[in-house]
Design an enzyme around this catalytic site. Structure first.
Site, short mmCIF file in Angstrom:
data_model
loop_
_atom_site.label_atom_id
_atom_site.label_comp_id
_atom_site.label_asym_id
_atom_site.label_seq_id
_atom_site.Cartn_x
_atom_site.Cartn_y
_atom_site.Cartn_z
N LYS A 119 0.85 -1.20 0.00
CA LYS A 119 0.00 0.00 0.00
C LYS A 119 0.88 1.25 0.00
O LYS A 119 2.08 1.17 0.29
CB LYS A 119 -0.93 -0.03 1.22
CG LYS A 119 -0.20 -0.05 2.55
CD LYS A 119 -1.14 -0.49 3.68
CE LYS A 119 -0.40 -0.42 5.02
NZ LYS A 119 -1.18 -1.04 6.11
N TYR A 151 15.14 30.03 10.77
CA TYR A 151 13.85 30.62 11.13
C TYR A 151 13.63 30.59 12.63
O TYR A 151 13.93 29.58 13.28
CB TYR A 151 12.71 29.83 10.49
CG TYR A 151 12.54 30.07 9.01
CD1 TYR A 151 12.39 31.35 8.49
CD2 TYR A 151 12.51 28.98 8.13
CE1 TYR A 151 12.21 31.55 7.13
CE2 TYR A 151 12.33 29.18 6.77
CZ TYR A 151 12.18 30.47 6.28
OH TYR A 151 12.00 30.66 4.94
N MET A 162 11.57 24.32 4.24
CA MET A 162 10.88 23.63 3.14
C MET A 162 11.85 22.89 2.22
O MET A 162 11.62 21.74 1.84
CB MET A 162 10.06 24.64 2.32
CG MET A 162 9.22 23.97 1.24
SD MET A 162 8.35 25.17 0.22
CE MET A 162 7.22 25.89 1.38
C1 PLP Z 1 -0.39 -1.96 6.82
C2 PLP Z 1 -0.98 -3.28 7.15
C3 PLP Z 1 -0.17 -4.42 7.28
C4 PLP Z 1 1.33 -4.36 7.24
O1 PLP Z 1 1.80 -3.85 8.47
P1 PLP Z 1 3.35 -3.71 8.81
O2 PLP Z 1 3.36 -3.31 10.23
O3 PLP Z 1 3.89 -2.64 7.91
O4 PLP Z 1 4.00 -5.01 8.55
C5 PLP Z 1 -0.79 -5.64 7.47
N1 PLP Z 1 -2.14 -5.72 7.56
C6 PLP Z 1 -2.95 -4.65 7.48
C7 PLP Z 1 -4.42 -4.82 7.61
C8 PLP Z 1 -2.40 -3.39 7.28
O5 PLP Z 1 -3.20 -2.31 7.21
#
Ligand code: PLP
Length: 389
Positions: free
Chosen positions: A50, A267, A326
């Site tokens: 993802k 800054y 930035m």
């Molecule tokens: C993001 C996610 C994972 C992976 O998690 P990690 O801690 O990055 O290994 C697994 N299952 C679900 C449902 C997730 O949302």
């Protein structure tokens, strides 16, 4: 198998024009996935890709994982799923972030599989499938303690009891405290999930994310779902990181200047120099995902790491001085030899010498956030040794 020198694929900005570069070691990523797959045995091992493979690029990450034998991928959004399918057409792709009716035609065409996590979504799915002779597959998400997505345990047990319901192809739940194995919630979640597995007998089940792989009983479930550890992040917060570093972030030194004792830097004038100080001004900032909370001073909300982030250059760690801005960040290089660095050189922000998770802690956050914040101004280099099988 004959190992060769890594092949370099480039992407992103032209290195002559970019302020920073990212080096992504796909060999290390594959080694990490294999290590996690070995630890997960006899369970199968998927890969969570993802957020564009945690910022590293689905188009680069998915093909090497496929080549390594990974056949199942989890994404958050269907749009990401399509990008996985574009590079691995035969992959089994599960979409975590719920289901909306208007996406149904895309699921019909694309062979993506939704992870359904409410009675509402299940009802929608049933209705939309009604006219189909062959029902499309789906995954069932049950909430055992996270209070995020998923049916409640009771809802899921009732659903399992109703013989008229289409069965899911996979049953999943997600750990809330996986990175802290001592937390009592883990045991509670395992127990609830075991109950569900009995109710959904014969259906594949999945619980372990990266942390979970390190403390679930071997073979207790059928499929593990690592994300962050594959990308080199630490799976457990209180233990040494057994994973290989995958990502190196470096920024170019634009200018080296000397600030005089008593002057301020940056800054808000949040740092006053206690000595004459050589400062390397580097071409990276929060617009690149190098978080402002890494600043050497002037971050009211950060309490864990008052000193701020560090760079690594010419064999030494050097602290950030003043605020991350930035597009630019300043490092105190007074402790380096006079001619050790010059404009145009690169300074490491994380990688082999500064662990991703240490850089994250300096910003008051976790490796996940640093990776998924990486901006699109970098030159990217993907290292991969093609092996002749
Ligand atoms: C993001 C996610 C994972 C992976 O998690 P990690 O801690 O990055 O290994 C697994 N299952 C679900 C449902 C997730 O949302």
């Amino acid at each position: 198998m004959t190992a060769r020198k890594p092949h370099i694929t480039t992407a992103g900005a032209d290195p002559r024009l970019a302020g920073g570069r990212l080096t992504i070691d796909l060999d290390a990523l594959v080694a990490n996935w294999r290590f996690l797959a070995e630890k997960s045995k006899p369970s199968n091992t998927a890969a969570v890709v993802k957020a564009d493979a945690y910022g590293l690029g689905i188009v680069h990450v998915v093909p090497v994982l496929w080549q390594a034998g990974c056949r199942t991928f989890f994404v958050a959004l269907a749009e990401e799923g399509l990008r996985v399918k574009a590079v691995a057409p035969d992959a089994r792709v599960f979409v975590l972030n719920g289901f909306f009716a208007e996406a149904f035609p895309i699921y019909e065409e694309s062979d993506l599989i939704p992870v359904l996590g409410s009675l509402h979504e299940l009802a929608l799915w049933k209705k939309l499938n009604k006219s189909r002779k062959e029902k499309l597959p789906y995954v069932l998400h049950v909430d055992t303690g996270m209070n995020r997505l998923g049916l409640s345990v009771e809802e899921a047990l009732t659903f399992a009891d109703d013989g008229r319901n289409q069965k899911p192809v996979l049953l999943i739940t997600h750990l809330a405290t996986g990175d802290n194995p001592a937390h009592a919630l883990n045991q509670q979640q395992f127990e609830s999930f075991q109950k569900l597995r009995t109710a959904f007998a014969g259906i594949e089940s999945s619980i372990a994310n990266s942390p979970g792989i390190f403390h679930t009983e071997k073979g207790e479930f059928d499929l593990s779902r690592p994300g962050v550890a594959m990308y080199g992040g630490e799976p457990l917060s209180d233990a040494a990181n057994p994973m290989r570093a995958v990502v190196t972030l470096e920024a170019r030194i634009v200018q080296i200047r000397t600030g005089l004792m008593g002057e301020t830097v940056g800054y808000g004038a949040t740092t006053t120099l206690k000595r004459d100080t050589r400062i390397a001004i580097c071409s990276v900032g929060y617009a690149d995902g190098y978080l402002r909370s890494s600043s050497g001073s002037g971050v009211p909300l950060r309490n864990a790491v008052p000193g701020g982030g560090e760079g690594f250059v010419a064999g030494k760690k050097v602290p950030i001085i003043g605020r991350v801005t930035m597009d630019l960040t300043s490092f105190d290089i007074t402790n380096l030899a006079e001619r050790a660095v010059k404009p145009g050189d690169y300074i490491e922000l994380f990688g082999p010498n500064i662990a991703l998770d240490d850089a994250a802690r300096s910003a008051g956050t976790i490796g996940y956030e640093l990776l998924t914040s990486l901006g699109n101004r970098y030159h990217r280099r993907y290292l991969h040794t093609k092996t002749a099988d």
